[in-house]
Scaffold this motif. Sequence first.
Motif, mmCIF file in Angstrom:
data_model
loop_
_atom_site.group_PDB
_atom_site.id
_atom_site.type_symbol
_atom_site.label_atom_id
_atom_site.label_comp_id
_atom_site.label_asym_id
_atom_site.label_seq_id
_atom_site.Cartn_x
_atom_site.Cartn_y
_atom_site.Cartn_z
ATOM 1 N N PRO A 65 0.813 -1.215 0.000
ATOM 2 C CA PRO A 65 0.000 0.000 0.000
ATOM 3 C C PRO A 65 0.842 1.259 0.000
ATOM 4 O O PRO A 65 0.462 2.265 -0.567
ATOM 5 C CB PRO A 65 -0.840 -0.119 1.274
ATOM 6 C CG PRO A 65 -0.788 -1.570 1.635
ATOM 7 C CD PRO A 65 0.549 -2.048 1.181
ATOM 8 N N ALA A 66 2.007 1.226 0.675
ATOM 9 C CA ALA A 66 2.849 2.414 0.688
ATOM 10 C C ALA A 66 3.354 2.741 -0.700
ATOM 11 O O ALA A 66 3.426 3.901 -1.107
ATOM 12 C CB ALA A 66 4.020 2.207 1.655
ATOM 13 N N ALA A 67 3.734 1.715 -1.458
ATOM 14 C CA ALA A 67 4.171 1.953 -2.826
ATOM 15 C C ALA A 67 3.047 2.491 -3.677
ATOM 16 O O ALA A 67 3.234 3.349 -4.537
ATOM 17 C CB ALA A 67 4.708 0.653 -3.431
ATOM 18 N N PHE A 68 1.840 1.995 -3.433
ATOM 19 C CA PHE A 68 0.681 2.500 -4.172
ATOM 20 C C PHE A 68 0.431 3.968 -3.845
ATOM 21 O O PHE A 68 0.111 4.762 -4.712
ATOM 22 C CB PHE A 68 -0.546 1.675 -3.835
ATOM 23 C CG PHE A 68 -1.841 2.332 -4.209
ATOM 24 C CD1 PHE A 68 -2.222 2.443 -5.533
ATOM 25 C CD2 PHE A 68 -2.660 2.854 -3.227
ATOM 26 C CE1 PHE A 68 -3.414 3.048 -5.866
ATOM 27 C CE2 PHE A 68 -3.843 3.467 -3.565
ATOM 28 C CZ PHE A 68 -4.218 3.556 -4.886
ATOM 29 N N ALA A 69 0.583 4.338 -2.571
ATOM 30 C CA ALA A 69 0.321 5.720 -2.175
ATOM 31 C C ALA A 69 1.283 6.680 -2.826
ATOM 32 O O ALA A 69 0.967 7.847 -3.037
ATOM 33 C CB ALA A 69 0.410 5.850 -0.644
ATOM 34 N N ILE B 31 -3.436 -5.726 8.788
ATOM 35 C CA ILE B 31 -3.638 -5.120 10.107
ATOM 36 C C ILE B 31 -3.903 -6.196 11.156
ATOM 37 O O ILE B 31 -3.326 -6.175 12.255
ATOM 38 C CB ILE B 31 -4.797 -4.104 10.055
ATOM 39 C CG1 ILE B 31 -4.422 -2.908 9.175
ATOM 40 C CG2 ILE B 31 -5.169 -3.636 11.455
ATOM 41 C CD1 ILE B 31 -5.539 -1.911 8.996
ATOM 42 N N GLU B 32 -4.775 -7.143 10.827
ATOM 43 C CA GLU B 32 -5.067 -8.221 11.767
ATOM 44 C C GLU B 32 -3.839 -9.073 12.023
ATOM 45 O O GLU B 32 -3.577 -9.488 13.159
ATOM 46 C CB GLU B 32 -6.222 -9.071 11.227
ATOM 47 C CG GLU B 32 -7.527 -8.309 11.047
ATOM 48 C CD GLU B 32 -8.024 -7.707 12.342
ATOM 49 O OE1 GLU B 32 -7.823 -8.332 13.405
ATOM 50 O OE2 GLU B 32 -8.600 -6.609 12.302
ATOM 51 N N SER B 33 -3.065 -9.335 10.972
ATOM 52 C CA SER B 33 -1.848 -10.125 11.160
ATOM 53 C C SER B 33 -0.844 -9.387 12.032
ATOM 54 O O SER B 33 -0.148 -10.000 12.864
ATOM 55 C CB SER B 33 -1.218 -10.443 9.798
ATOM 56 O OG SER B 33 -2.115 -11.193 8.992
ATOM 57 N N ALA C 124 7.615 -5.428 16.345
ATOM 58 C CA ALA C 124 6.247 -5.852 16.020
ATOM 59 C C ALA C 124 5.274 -4.690 16.201
ATOM 60 O O ALA C 124 4.349 -4.500 15.391
ATOM 61 C CB ALA C 124 5.843 -7.035 16.894
ATOM 62 N N ILE C 125 5.458 -3.906 17.281
ATOM 63 C CA ILE C 125 4.598 -2.736 17.487
ATOM 64 C C ILE C 125 4.796 -1.720 16.364
ATOM 65 O O ILE C 125 3.835 -1.128 15.848
ATOM 66 C CB ILE C 125 4.890 -2.101 18.856
ATOM 67 C CG1 ILE C 125 4.508 -3.073 19.983
ATOM 68 C CG2 ILE C 125 4.155 -0.779 19.015
ATOM 69 C CD1 ILE C 125 4.886 -2.576 21.363
ATOM 70 N N GLN C 126 6.051 -1.487 15.965
ATOM 71 C CA GLN C 126 6.326 -0.552 14.879
ATOM 72 C C GLN C 126 5.722 -1.033 13.565
ATOM 73 O O GLN C 126 5.186 -0.236 12.789
ATOM 74 C CB GLN C 126 7.850 -0.371 14.739
ATOM 75 C CG GLN C 126 8.276 0.590 13.640
ATOM 76 C CD GLN C 126 7.829 2.018 13.916
ATOM 77 O OE1 GLN C 126 7.653 2.411 15.064
ATOM 78 N NE2 GLN C 126 7.634 2.793 12.850
ATOM 79 N N THR C 127 5.801 -2.332 13.331
ATOM 80 C CA THR C 127 5.204 -2.890 12.111
ATOM 81 C C THR C 127 3.699 -2.692 12.097
ATOM 82 O O THR C 127 3.102 -2.346 11.078
ATOM 83 C CB THR C 127 5.540 -4.383 11.998
ATOM 84 O OG1 THR C 127 6.959 -4.545 11.920
ATOM 85 C CG2 THR C 127 4.908 -4.985 10.747
ATOM 86 N N GLN C 128 3.054 -2.889 13.243
ATOM 87 C CA GLN C 128 1.611 -2.672 13.322
ATOM 88 C C GLN C 128 1.263 -1.221 13.010
ATOM 89 O O GLN C 128 0.309 -0.936 12.279
ATOM 90 C CB GLN C 128 1.100 -3.053 14.712
ATOM 91 C CG GLN C 128 -0.408 -2.825 14.872
ATOM 92 C CD GLN C 128 -0.880 -3.055 16.293
ATOM 93 O OE1 GLN C 128 -0.078 -3.357 17.185
ATOM 94 N NE2 GLN C 128 -2.174 -2.910 16.522
ATOM 95 N N PHE C 129 2.039 -0.291 13.566
ATOM 96 C CA PHE C 129 1.790 1.127 13.297
ATOM 97 C C PHE C 129 1.963 1.435 11.810
ATOM 98 O O PHE C 129 1.154 2.163 11.214
ATOM 99 C CB PHE C 129 2.752 1.969 14.135
ATOM 100 C CG PHE C 129 2.723 3.437 13.803
ATOM 101 C CD1 PHE C 129 1.709 4.253 14.283
ATOM 102 C CD2 PHE C 129 3.706 4.005 13.003
ATOM 103 C CE1 PHE C 129 1.668 5.601 13.975
ATOM 104 C CE2 PHE C 129 3.667 5.351 12.684
ATOM 105 C CZ PHE C 129 2.651 6.151 13.177
ATOM 106 N N ALA D 39 -0.249 2.721 6.630
ATOM 107 C CA ALA D 39 -0.296 2.453 5.191
ATOM 108 C C ALA D 39 -1.733 2.230 4.721
ATOM 109 O O ALA D 39 -2.098 2.597 3.596
ATOM 110 C CB ALA D 39 0.561 1.230 4.854
ATOM 111 N N TYR D 40 -2.556 1.653 5.578
ATOM 112 C CA TYR D 40 -3.971 1.470 5.244
ATOM 113 C C TYR D 40 -4.669 2.820 5.056
ATOM 114 O O TYR D 40 -5.436 3.016 4.105
ATOM 115 C CB TYR D 40 -4.636 0.670 6.359
ATOM 116 C CG TYR D 40 -6.132 0.515 6.214
ATOM 117 C CD1 TYR D 40 -6.683 -0.457 5.395
ATOM 118 C CD2 TYR D 40 -7.000 1.358 6.913
ATOM 119 C CE1 TYR D 40 -8.060 -0.589 5.270
ATOM 120 C CE2 TYR D 40 -8.379 1.229 6.799
ATOM 121 C CZ TYR D 40 -8.900 0.250 5.972
ATOM 122 O OH TYR D 40 -10.254 0.121 5.849
#
Length: 514
Positions: A15-19, A440-442, A467-472, A477-478
């Motif tokens: 999604p970041a690349a799409f943005a 996001i759920e993952s 893991a927390i940073q990845t969730q953020f 990105a969503y």
Amino acid sequence: MVKSAALVAMIACAPAAFAQSSTPEAGINAVPSPTPPPPVVTPSQPATLPLPQTTEGGRVASFPNADPPAPPSVPGPLPLAGTVPADRSIMPGPARAASPIAPVGPVPQKGRRATQESIAAGGLDILSAYELGQRNDATFRAALAEHDANREIANQTIAGYLPTAGYNYQNIPTESGARHVLSVTQPVVSLSGIATLRQRGPRRRYAEATLQVRAQDLATRLITAVTDIIKANEATTLNDVKIDSLKQQSDRADRLYKRGLGTVTDARDIEVRYEQALANRALLKSDQIAAAARMRSITGTAPPDKAFLLPPQLGPIELSSVDAYLARQGEDNPALAAARETEHISKLESDRIRGSFLPTVGVSATYTRYQGQNQSYVGLSVNAPLNGGTFFQASQAAATVRRSYEERRQTEEKARTELQRLHALVDGGYQALLISAKAIESAKLSVEANSKSYEGGVRTSVDVVNAIQTQFEVQNAYVQSATTLAENYLNLLLLAGEDPEDALQAVQKFLLAR
């Protein structure tokens, strides 16, 4: 679990690349604005009688087109608990009959009227903000004045065939008495006047098409301001959630260290990330203030706290085939209509200049009073002007016709190419949004798993913080993907010739689910 965290981080990049695939010059801004048509030039009326008088003919006047100019919200609850519907709603749009460019009034009223009371109650949405923008935005208000000026330019074309009247008074010392001359001239046959008169319809259509282009510009600026508010609010909310998570992990690391079950390195690593998130809160707050200021500059009012929050579940996108959009674009796109009318007006202007080489036949009536005697005369007048500059004007007009032809082709080609590009971005962006929602759920499961493994001594504090940073990052990105998709969707509809208010309603149905 390591593979799961790596998969989540890799999914977050899509999604970041799409943005980043949408540039500031995308959408309707990528289509060049046509050069304004030449001003109206009314042919001069033929002279009446060879008397010592100064008969005024039709005055040449032109009015050039006016060039368009070029408190923070309190973050609400985290609106990312839900996901996008699993069943992708890409449906063909409703059938639409071809219609000419419809005029845009000073403030079109298709829906409810936004009031300060409804705004204070949180009733400000994209449509009501667009209505406020039509009443407040300086750029659009200037476009309304530009529209009125273009309409008056179109009305001016009839002046070439209207009668002209003139009064002349002379009191020459060598003559015994004053001379009064009153004359009225009505052109009958004038090829240049006919060519000027034929510009009336194209110039009126150009005025309406230009106003539609300005309305589209207001819609794109508004949706950019809306998405800026959404991104600022959501980023602040996500950062607050991140701060809470890091605070919990920091307290847990301190307890484990004090009981001899952890290390000081683990406690300090988490504390560093926690302090960074606190520092980022101030920067995000400034983004909220800037986004609210941009919205206020358009609507004239600050957005309320409850306005423009992403819903737990986004709405559907009604996407027709690219061929259907291209067919509609050729008939309804106002930028293309303005370019075609500019080309048509340039051709008529070239005809006017060529017609000025031929004589103009008119009917003249003259009344003269001199030394107490009255004389009147009614007859035909023929005016055959010989002006060397007209030859150069004819060459210039021919070159202008060629330029307007090429500009019209350029506008059509860029609009067609941009529409195809945006159609692909919307189609692919929806798929990326589905993946981002699942990620996001993952990411949430990854944070829980790493936290429990850290308590059991299997994982380190670095694994938990990552893991927390990845969730953020996945959640952010969503939001980026959803807002970028909304902007591309609006630009796609506008390039296809959709009415700005209808296009904004479709975007609101997707982005705000209402």
